[in-house]
Write a protein that holds these residues in place. Structure first.
Motif, PDB file in Angstrom:
ATOM      1  N   SER A 172       0.868  -1.186   0.000  1.00 20.92           N
ATOM      2  CA  SER A 172       0.000   0.000   0.000  1.00 20.92           C
ATOM      3  C   SER A 172       0.901   1.231   0.000  1.00 20.92           C
ATOM      4  N   THR A 173       1.730   1.317  -1.026  1.00 19.78           N
ATOM      5  CA  THR A 173       2.770   2.349  -1.083  1.00 19.78           C
ATOM      6  C   THR A 173       2.159   3.726  -1.272  1.00 19.78           C
ATOM      7  N   LEU A 174       2.753   4.703  -0.583  1.00 17.88           N
ATOM      8  CA  LEU A 174       2.357   6.101  -0.741  1.00 17.88           C
ATOM      9  C   LEU A 174       3.533   6.962  -1.177  1.00 17.88           C
ATOM     10  N   ALA A 175       4.655   6.880  -0.467  1.00 16.90           N
ATOM     11  CA  ALA A 175       5.827   7.715  -0.766  1.00 16.90           C
ATOM     12  C   ALA A 175       6.917   6.819  -1.349  1.00 16.90           C
ATOM     13  N   TYR A 176       7.056   6.833  -2.659  1.00 14.99           N
ATOM     14  CA  TYR A 176       7.886   5.850  -3.357  1.00 14.99           C
ATOM     15  C   TYR A 176       9.378   6.113  -3.210  1.00 14.99           C
ATOM     16  N   ASP A 295      12.055   7.325 -12.508  1.00 13.08           N
ATOM     17  CA  ASP A 295      12.820   8.109 -11.529  1.00 13.08           C
ATOM     18  C   ASP A 295      12.917   7.375 -10.196  1.00 13.08           C
ATOM     19  N   VAL A 296      11.818   6.758  -9.785  1.00 15.40           N
ATOM     20  CA  VAL A 296      11.820   6.006  -8.524  1.00 15.40           C
ATOM     21  C   VAL A 296      12.808   4.850  -8.598  1.00 15.40           C
ATOM     22  N   LEU A 297      12.724   4.062  -9.653  1.00 19.28           N
ATOM     23  CA  LEU A 297      13.600   2.897  -9.786  1.00 19.28           C
ATOM     24  C   LEU A 297      15.066   3.319  -9.821  1.00 19.28           C
ATOM     25  N   ARG A 298      15.347   4.355 -10.572  1.00 20.65           N
ATOM     26  CA  ARG A 298      16.725   4.832 -10.668  1.00 20.65           C
ATOM     27  C   ARG A 298      17.238   5.304  -9.303  1.00 20.65           C
ATOM     28  N   PRO A 339      20.346   3.632 -18.983  1.00 23.40           N
ATOM     29  CA  PRO A 339      21.711   3.139 -18.742  1.00 23.40           C
ATOM     30  C   PRO A 339      21.939   2.609 -17.339  1.00 23.40           C
ATOM     31  N   VAL A 340      21.115   2.997 -16.376  1.00 19.64           N
ATOM     32  CA  VAL A 340      21.235   2.496 -15.004  1.00 19.64           C
ATOM     33  C   VAL A 340      20.397   1.240 -14.823  1.00 19.64           C
ATOM     34  N   LEU A 341      19.139   1.304 -15.236  1.00 13.96           N
ATOM     35  CA  LEU A 341      18.200   0.228 -14.943  1.00 13.96           C
ATOM     36  C   LEU A 341      18.395  -0.993 -15.828  1.00 13.96           C
TER      37      LEU A 341
END
Length: 677
Positions: A172-176, A295-298, A339-341
């Motif tokens: 139940s994510t809110l702030a990623y 952006d979150v994943l990076r 290039p990062v992910l």
């Protein structure tokens, strides 16, 4: 306006957004300037979604068609400006090779809350996860990769809070961008919400100190685990957010750009598409949302050192503008191009609840996928013989890597490693409960035992739940070992549910998502040491014998240069299987002779697998080895630790294969101990 610049802003400042615009829910517009909204890019959150939850609604609780008239600034969740976060240090240990990878699915708090070797102040925390006793445990097992259940900041659903429960799993994510503060250490001298297993417990509580230090503590824990040689994957939830449905809170996304963030019902934009089963669905077909996800994943790779991601209900992330699943979705392309992910591991839960949601085997090359067909086949084979999935043909397909899922499209060549095999996961029974319960027992969840899967392919061994019956206990232990052996012998990438290796039980609850209680916490004081040793032996055996972890597809045909088939399927006594034998409803025992290619490794050894799921012993025959001259028994699942009885090596011969057992014979003796006691 999507961005701005505030001169003079510095770390420590607290802020929120007010979004002005029309309130027309029927058109998907839910602007209410009386709501202070959390920045989706917040790295630290001030405040909690708790207490009088009606103050967090965007609509008037007395009339959902009208905006809430009261200002909620004093209690709204807000972002704190933080100093630039440090980059994750580079790995100092090599990543495991994909064919040697063994994954453990782990919950930060459940794994550590009751461990007597962890100081009380660190139990249930990020620091506890990386404590030396935990690292030693996973090293002894031979696990290479820890897949963490969600650790991004969550907001527990109103329904759960009303019952004194919490979304313990974290979906139940809110702030990623923010780490979940409940797993940070409490300030010195304060009372941590999770520090008293036997006393009062408020699963929603955390302090400002925890919120401020959660990110740094999680970064340190991940760095410690990586330095110890482990991969760390993170389970992420981009299919929905904590704002739930049209009656849920307006905390961030809904109040900022409802029509952009979410998929709305095309017949009534006041309602939400609910392909996640949690009230709403994020719309990754919207460029702004896709950019946010990237952006979150990076951020989690560059600042936390995450080595891979497991995407919850991943089908929802690859649906196009019209809602259909797209093999060439923008999400896939963005990951591949980044290039990062592109350097990290991607794991899909290849389904959602939407139309055509089951997409197992259809994700792009390079992806791993949770293989629920493997789970079902293994459970049926050992526990539900009357089920059609219990036949030899189904089991052989899973042992061979599930080519029916992952080797069907030559345009997307994939190896067996794409199949992430498991027999249990967080979602369902634990291994001990699979062999102890026929029915779910989820009454503690407050949903009248209607939640959770009804089709568990489980068997209680003769009695439901805990029992002192020695025969039932022995039968259950034997079945656990057989299931684990079959899982580790399947081609692909094996995943264990953390806690199964010590015999953890949830007392028959197969949906403990809301149980931040001793029901979910691993009871280390009752740990089954023999079972842990057995798992370690299994993993060591898999790792040391190439035929058991080779990353290529079995062909069943002769191989150059010596024209020896890479696999032979037979009954335990050596009779070649006829087409009817593959689907026989009663005769299901199997012998699998694996022969590695001499071209790949001249020193590689044969492996011979015997599986007897029945309740009677069977005659079995050892054929002549193809690569060596003798056979050594390396695993006997009837023994508590898997160590075979002392028998000399043999060139061929017959023996008695016990009921409900797995045996592994190889062409060489172990070069070194295959597990550390």
């Amino acid at each position: 306006m999507w961005h701005g610049w505030l001169a003079g802003a510095r770390p420590g400042w607290v802020y929120g957004w007010r979004a002005h615009g029309p309130w027309v829910p029927a058109q998907g517009l839910r602007f209410n300037p009386q709501r202070v909204l959390l920045d989706p890019y917040a790295h630290e959150v001030v405040g909690r979604y708790a207490g009088d939850l009606s103050r967090h609604l965007g609509h008037d609780p007395l009339d959902p068609d009208r905006p809430h008239p009261q200002d909620n600034a004093p209690l709204a969740l807000k972002a704190r400006v933080v100093a630039p976060e440090p980059a994750s240090p580079p790995r100092r240990t090599p990543l495991p090779t994909p064919e040697q990878r063994v994954v453990a699915e782990v919950h930060v708090k459940s794994a550590t809350m009751l461990h007597p070797g962890i100081p009380k102040a660190l139990r249930g925390t990020y620091a506890g996860l990386a404590h030396p006793v935990m690292i030693d445990h996973w090293r002894r097992l031979g696990v290479t990769t820890l897949e963490l259940l969600p650790v991004q900041m969550r907001a527990d659903e109103a329904r759960l809070q009303a019952q004194g429960l919490a979304n313990h799993w974290g979906y139940s994510t809110l702030a990623y961008f923010a780490a979940e503060p409940r797993y940070a250490r409490a300030a010195s001298g304060s009372h941590a919400a999770h520090a008293t297993p036997g006393g009062s417990h408020n699963p929603a509580a955390f302090s400002a100190h925890q919120a401020a230090h959660a990110g740094a503590e999680l970064r340190h824990a991940i760095a410690t685990l990586r330095d110890a040689g482990f991969e760390v994957w993170l389970d992420v939830v981009f299919n929905h957010t904590a704002e739930t449905d049209e009656l849920g809170p307006t905390l961030s996304f809904r109040g900022l750009a409802n029509r952009h963030w979410y998929r709305l019902d095309p017949e009534d934009a006041a309602l939400y598409v609910n392909w996640a089963g949690c009230g709403n669905t994020l719309n990754l077909a919207e460029p702004m949302v896709l950019r946010f996800v990237m952006d979150v994943l990076r951020h989690w790779v560059t600042h936390y050192g995450i080595d891979g991601f497991r995407f919850d209900l991943a089908t929802a992330l690859a649906r196009g503008g019209a809602g259909e699943f797209e093999a060439g979705a923008a999400f896939f392309a963005a990951l591949q191009a980044d290039p990062v992910l592109r350097r990290v591991t991607w794991v899909a839960e290849p389904w959602d609840l939407g139309p055509g949601g089951y997409r197992a085997g259809e994700f792009p090359a390079g992806w791993l996928e949770w293989n629920d067909r493997c789970r079902d086949a293994l459970r049926a084979y050992w526990l539900r013989p009357q089920d059609e999935r219990a036949r030899r043909a189904e089991l052989a397909t899973r042992l061979a890597g599930s080519s029916d899922r992952f080797n069907v499209d030559p345009r997307r060549p994939r190896s067996p490693l794409a199949s992430l095999n498991y027999v249990t996961s967080h979602d369902g029974f634990t291994l001990r409960d699979v062999v102890s319960y026929n029915q779910r027992h989820n009454h503690a969840n407050g949903e009248h035992n209607q939640d959770g899967h009804a089709d568990n392919l489980s068997w209680n061994g003769g009695l439901e739940g805990p029992t002192d019956d020695a025969g039932v206990q022995a039968r259950r232990q034997r079945l656990q070992r057989a299931l684990l052996a079959t899982l580790l012998l399947c081609r692909g990438t094996p995943m264990l549910l953390g806690g199964d290796d010590i015999g953890h039980s949830q007392r028959g609850n197969n949906n403990a998502y809301c149980q931040d209680t001793p029901l979910s916490w691993w009871h280390w004081a009752e740990a089954d040491a023999a079972l842990s040793a057995y798992v370690a032996r299994l993993i060591g055996l898999r790792r040391s014998v190439r035929a058991l972890h080779a990353p290529h597809w079995l062909r069943g045909s002769a191989q150059a240069p010596d024209s020896v088939p890479d696999v032979r399927w037979a009954t335990p006594d050596g009779r070649e299987l006829s087409p009817a034998d593959w689907h026989h409803p009663h005769e299901r025992a199997l012998r699998v002779h694996l022969v590695p290619s001499a071209q790949d490794d001249a020193q590689a050894e044969d492996a011979l697998l015997f599986l007897n799921p029945g309740d009677t012993d069977l005659p079995a025959e050892l054929p002549p080895p193809a690569r060596t001259r003798q056979w050594w028994c390396r695993l006997d699942s009837t023994q508590p630790r898997g160590e075979p009885l002392q028998t000399p090596p043999v060139a061929a011969g017959t023996f008695c294969l016990p009921a409900r057992s797995v045996q592994v014979w190889c062409g060489w003796p172990p070069a070194a101990p295959e597990f550390r006691p």
